[in-house]
Design an enzyme around this catalytic site. Structure first.
Site, PDB file in Angstrom:
ATOM      1  N   CYS A  10       4.901  10.469  13.153  1.00 28.23           N
ATOM      2  CA  CYS A  10       5.217   9.105  12.760  1.00 28.23           C
ATOM      3  C   CYS A  10       4.314   8.762  11.573  1.00 28.23           C
ATOM      4  CB  CYS A  10       4.973   8.172  13.939  1.00 28.23           C
ATOM      5  SG  CYS A  10       5.843   6.624  13.763  1.00 28.23           S
ATOM      6  N   CYS A  84      10.021   7.957  13.218  1.00 30.34           N
ATOM      7  CA  CYS A  84       9.937   6.807  12.319  1.00 30.34           C
ATOM      8  C   CYS A  84      11.215   5.983  12.424  1.00 30.34           C
ATOM      9  CB  CYS A  84       9.787   7.276  10.876  1.00 30.34           C
ATOM     10  SG  CYS A  84       8.494   8.495  10.617  1.00 30.34           S
ATOM     11  N   CYS A  92       8.988  10.027   6.479  1.00 32.08           N
ATOM     12  CA  CYS A  92       8.712  11.024   7.509  1.00 32.08           C
ATOM     13  C   CYS A  92       8.672  12.401   6.853  1.00 32.08           C
ATOM     14  CB  CYS A  92       9.784  10.994   8.597  1.00 32.08           C
ATOM     15  SG  CYS A  92       9.610   9.594   9.702  1.00 32.08           S
TER      16      CYS A  92
END
Length: 144
Positions: A10, A84, A92
């Site tokens: 993330c 994400c 990402c």
């Protein structure tokens, strides 16, 4: 037999990737090795820590980690799963050497506004979405 290596990624490794890692460690099997990291590691989101604690998972001692540190260490993964949200999906990363890259879009709890209780309620929704997706992934990995 070697374990299937899974990395959740993330932006800050402060919420979604931490929850996904914790869930897969809890419900996964002994064939899995699980980690999480972020592009720009931040601080663990205290609301997420609280939401996970509510269901008996303690992530309060977790540290945020850098995906680039893992890359520099030469770590390889069978699955890199970015978590994400749609608005940040272009940020990402692609992790080199990965057998399969997956993207699961979840809203970032850091984007929630309102009172602590309102933010916690919204975070619970994301927590349950992540738990469901991780359970599906773990079940599929049992068949591999």
């Amino acid at each position: 037999m070697d374990k299937i290596k899974v990395l959740f990624v993330c932006i800050h490794n402060s919420a979604r990737s931490q929850m996904a890692e914790a869930f897969l460690k809890q419900i996964g099997n002994d064939k899995l090795a699980v980690e999480s990291a972020g592009i720009e590691p931040g601080k663990l989101n205290p609301i997420v820590v609280e939401a996970m604690h509510e269901i008996g998972i303690d992530i309060s001692g977790n540290k945020t980690k850098s995906v680039f540190d893992f890359y520099k260490q030469g770590k390889k993964y069978h699955y890199v799963i970015t978590v994400c949200g749609a608005a940040k999906s272009e940020q990402c990363p692609i992790f080199p050497g990965t057998i399969q890259q997956l993207h699961w879009s979840f809203t970032d709890p850091a984007s929630f506004s309102g009172t602590n209780q309102e933010i916690l309620a919204k975070t619970r929704i994301i927590r349950e979405q992540i738990r469901t997706k991780v359970a599906e992934f773990a079940q599929a990995s049992d068949r591999r």
